[in-house]
Design an enzyme around this catalytic site. Sequence first.
Site, PDB file in Angstrom:
ATOM      1  N   ASP A 221      -1.292  -0.895   5.816  1.00 43.33           N
ATOM      2  CA  ASP A 221      -2.218  -0.374   7.104  1.00 43.33           C
ATOM      3  C   ASP A 221      -3.922  -0.387   7.308  1.00 43.33           C
ATOM      4  O   ASP A 221      -3.886  -0.051   8.263  1.00 43.33           O
ATOM      5  CB  ASP A 221      -1.523   0.852   7.384  1.00 43.33           C
ATOM      6  CG  ASP A 221      -2.600   2.026   6.280  1.00 43.33           C
ATOM      7  OD1 ASP A 221      -3.632   2.939   6.922  1.00 43.33           O
ATOM      8  OD2 ASP A 221      -2.591   2.388   5.243  1.00 43.33           O
TER       9      ASP A 221
ATOM     10  N   SER B 217      -2.426   0.737  -4.598  1.00 39.00           N
ATOM     11  CA  SER B 217      -3.490   1.823  -3.729  1.00 39.00           C
ATOM     12  C   SER B 217      -4.751   1.992  -4.351  1.00 39.00           C
ATOM     13  O   SER B 217      -4.566   2.110  -5.052  1.00 39.00           O
ATOM     14  CB  SER B 217      -1.860   3.577  -4.169  1.00 39.00           C
ATOM     15  OG  SER B 217      -2.877   4.083  -2.999  1.00 39.00           O
TER      16      SER B 217
ATOM     17  N   GLU C  18      -1.432  10.835   3.869  1.00 38.33           N
ATOM     18  CA  GLU C  18      -2.225  10.398   3.634  1.00 38.33           C
ATOM     19  C   GLU C  18      -2.893  10.594   2.127  1.00 38.33           C
ATOM     20  O   GLU C  18      -3.959  12.632   2.650  1.00 38.33           O
ATOM     21  CB  GLU C  18      -3.499  10.172   4.707  1.00 38.33           C
ATOM     22  CG  GLU C  18      -3.802   9.041   5.505  1.00 38.33           C
ATOM     23  CD  GLU C  18      -4.038   7.508   4.447  1.00 38.33           C
ATOM     24  OE1 GLU C  18      -4.983   7.717   3.318  1.00 38.33           O
ATOM     25  OE2 GLU C  18      -3.575   6.468   4.796  1.00 38.33           O
TER      26      GLU C  18
ATOM     27  N   ARG D  32     -15.902  12.595  -2.059  1.00 42.10           N
ATOM     28  CA  ARG D  32     -14.999  12.924  -1.540  1.00 42.10           C
ATOM     29  C   ARG D  32     -13.811  14.411  -3.025  1.00 42.10           C
ATOM     30  O   ARG D  32     -13.668  15.317  -2.971  1.00 42.10           O
ATOM     31  CB  ARG D  32     -13.680  12.347  -1.029  1.00 42.10           C
ATOM     32  CG  ARG D  32     -13.643  11.605   0.008  1.00 42.10           C
ATOM     33  CD  ARG D  32     -12.503  10.947   0.164  1.00 42.10           C
ATOM     34  NE  ARG D  32     -12.763   9.658   1.107  1.00 42.10           N
ATOM     35  CZ  ARG D  32     -11.997   8.207   1.792  1.00 42.10           C
ATOM     36  NH1 ARG D  32     -10.850   8.696   1.216  1.00 42.10           N
ATOM     37  NH2 ARG D  32     -12.612   8.022   2.456  1.00 42.10           N
TER      38      ARG D  32
ATOM     39  N   ASP E  75       0.618  -1.187  -0.140  1.00 42.57           N
ATOM     40  CA  ASP E  75      -0.480  -0.263  -0.119  1.00 42.57           C
ATOM     41  C   ASP E  75       1.145   1.728  -0.170  1.00 42.57           C
ATOM     42  O   ASP E  75       2.331   1.156   0.360  1.00 42.57           O
ATOM     43  CB  ASP E  75      -1.229  -0.006   1.116  1.00 42.57           C
ATOM     44  CG  ASP E  75      -2.060   1.170   1.495  1.00 42.57           C
ATOM     45  OD1 ASP E  75      -2.074   1.797   0.730  1.00 42.57           O
ATOM     46  OD2 ASP E  75      -1.897   2.312   2.520  1.00 42.57           O
TER      47      ASP E  75
ATOM     48  N   ASP F  10      -0.217   5.199   0.365  1.00 45.86           N
ATOM     49  CA  ASP F  10      -0.637   5.945   1.747  1.00 45.86           C
ATOM     50  C   ASP F  10      -0.662   5.838   3.288  1.00 45.86           C
ATOM     51  O   ASP F  10      -0.790   4.177   3.515  1.00 45.86           O
ATOM     52  CB  ASP F  10      -2.282   7.039   1.255  1.00 45.86           C
ATOM     53  CG  ASP F  10      -2.559   7.455   0.520  1.00 45.86           C
ATOM     54  OD1 ASP F  10      -1.001   8.018   0.255  1.00 45.86           O
ATOM     55  OD2 ASP F  10      -3.438   7.544   0.156  1.00 45.86           O
TER      56      ASP F  10
END
Length: 315
Positions: free
Chosen positions: A273, A202, A122, A158, A113, A115
């Site tokens: 994460d 990602s 992030e 977003r 991953d 970020d």
Amino acid sequence: MNRALLSSLVAISAAESSHHSVASVVSAAGATIGAASNPHVEVTPRRNSLPAPPIFKSISNGSSKQHNNNGNNHQAGTRTMTNDRSTTAAEQLAKRPQEAREMLKRAQIVCFDVDSTIITEEGIDELAQFCGKGAEVAALTKEAMGGSMTFQEALKRRLDIIKPSQRQIREFLKTHPSTVSAGVRELIDQLRQNSAEIYLVSGGFDCLIEPVADALEVPLCNLFANKLYFHFNGSYAGFDTNQVTSKSGGKGEAIKLIKSRFNSDKVVAMVGDGMTDLEANPPADFFIGYGGNAVREEVQKRATYYVTNFADLLW
């Protein structure tokens, strides 16, 4: 079809921001228009080679670093942390790090991953803050974490708030270079010496991640990420909903695609994460959770292997 209806969109990559023209043309209906249809736009695939070093920064590894936890200073040794928790507290979160190290020795493909894993930030949150939409995006992210919407819907909402332009993306990349997590470079070098292939998988955007890939010498054909679209005037026009990483379960689908590139079965590791990383196992053969930048409690609880410092995975 009336050509006036085919108002085209341009997908930007970070390579373009480094003066490399890498673009695709997509009609408003979503169909790809070839270069012959629009000779003024160059259409090329992602690079397999590396450009000149991009704007990028990394934190130093192997040096002492001060950490502040509730006002108390903690002196870390050579294994530094990338967040503001004490080394002792962080190490208590680790689960079976020695076994994780042995598992990585077997991995022939390692997917990271980006970020809060490869880098400390992030990306979408940083971009939102840069565009003056940080609070609005943070509120939406909190709502999405409650399970009220799909990953793709949350991503769309977003971006509809941020609406980043090409100009803003370029300025953001110049003024907010990413920070490599402690130990990442050493770990990737070690994995390569062990003949492992490195991939970046990602839910972020390739225009923000490509400088990271370039700095770590990961070919862009080994990057799976989302793609932004822009109108010819540079204004935001949407994102590619056909990218596997734009959907729930997308990282698992990306790993399936990676596996399909090879004729023989290879051992694939996923390192990350978040829950989307954990849920990519399977099809990944095993998962290592990383909490050096942000600890997701459910990930730490459910992961078989968990580390808070990439140095713990070095052999």
